[in-house]
Every structure is written in C-alpha cells, then in structure tokens.
Design a protein around this motif. Sequence first.
Motif: not given
Length: 251
Positions: A63, A9, A19, A241, A217-219, A12-16
């Motif tokens: 990142d 990502r 980066c 992923r 991009w996150p999301g 910034w990192p996400t919950a799953d």
Amino acid sequence: MKLTVLGGRGAWPTADAACSGYLVEHDGHRLLLDPGYAVMPQLLRHLRPEDVDAVVVTHGHPDHCADLNPLLRARALADRPAPALPVYAPAGALDAVLALDRPGMLHGSYELRAFDPATEPEFTSGPFRVGTRALPHHVPNAGLRLTAAGRVLAYTGDTGPTPALAELADAADLFLAEATYPEEVPEEDAPYLSSARQAGEHATRAGAERLLLTHLWPGGDEAAAIAAARRGFGGDVGVARPGTVVELGAD
C-alpha cells in the motif's frame, strides 16, 4: 514547496481514494513519495510518467509501493523510454515489487538507491534535502524530512509511537502523519501503527505548524480522526484526501 495528495488510505484503496501517494514539487523538481495501490491513475491527472524526477519509498508494504510497477512499465515500454528513474528506499524494501516482471523487462528504467535510515541520515534529490529516521513498524520504515527553500515537510510513513517523531517533525511547516485509527490502536499493532490522537500529540511536541492525517483505515471516520487529533494539537488539522494541495510558504 508544494504537496499534492494522490492517495491517503491505508491497507487497500477504496472507490474514491488510493492508498498512500504524495507528489512533492519545488523549483521544477517532482518527487513522488510512496506510490501505493491505485496511485498511478491519480498521478496521471497531474503529470506524465516521464515527468517524475525521483521516487522515495518509506517501506516495502504494497500500500506504499505497489504502483511503482506501472510507473516503471509506463516509462520503460514507451516509444521513447524515459531515462533511468532514481528510486530511493530502505535496502530490500522493493525486492518484491521489482520482481513482478520478467528479468530484464524494466532494465534501464530505474536506478535503485538503497539507504539505511539508521545509519544514512540524509541524501539529496534535486533541490530537496531528505533527512531520514528509522521508525518502528512491522518492517523497516524510514520517516522522511524534506527541506527546500527553508520549508520543511515531515512524513512518517507508517510508525508506532516513538520520541524520534518529535525530532523528525521539529518545527515542520507540515507534518504528514500516519493515523490509521482515531483514538486507540489495537494491542497487537500498538508498537507499529499510530492513532490520530497520538499524531496530534507528536505534532505538539514537535512544534509543527500544520498536521495532515493520512493512512486512515478504509471506511474510517475522518471527522472522528480530526477531532481526536485536535485533542492533542491546537494547530490546523486536516485529512489527506486525493487532490488536496498544500503550498508550504504560500501567503
């Protein structure tokens, strides 16, 4: 040559998803590319900190390099400190992350090997020949071309559109390409970042065999990114992923 995605990502990192972060292995040599935010926990799923043989960083945005700090801490503060870790990066790219700790705390834990991708086009790390290209970004950025046993992995770091990408990824077995946006990059960032559609077009020009989109991009919508890339590239397209493994040269 084996690629394991630790994170993919942007910003910034996400919950799953961490980066940028990629583990590349060949002939027992373990090369860590771009240890960005939240990459360290993912790395520890695969190997111990002392088992990393070298780190290569494309540019100084956090990142792509922030988790170099916990990696060096884990090596330096262990009961048996690991040998100095070779760390390759454009000159000055790691000044901020290496200044996070008090002077001397990480002494002996790394050996910084700064390079200029505009004037030093190649170095070696274990069995890998690492070609570099200066690519356009908000800060100096080095595209990487890793070659081992006749296989080629090309990685953009973050980059705007440039003819140099076709040279970087020329006939690559795998093109790991930044694709922050699916179709269009906002005007203010258009010289410095890429879309999935552009990544597909560059992969076609380069004659790459396979395209793996990263730095979404996150999301961001992975399906939309893949669809956009396929409009410009007829080969295999995927998204980076965590846990994705690609064996270059495997039957």
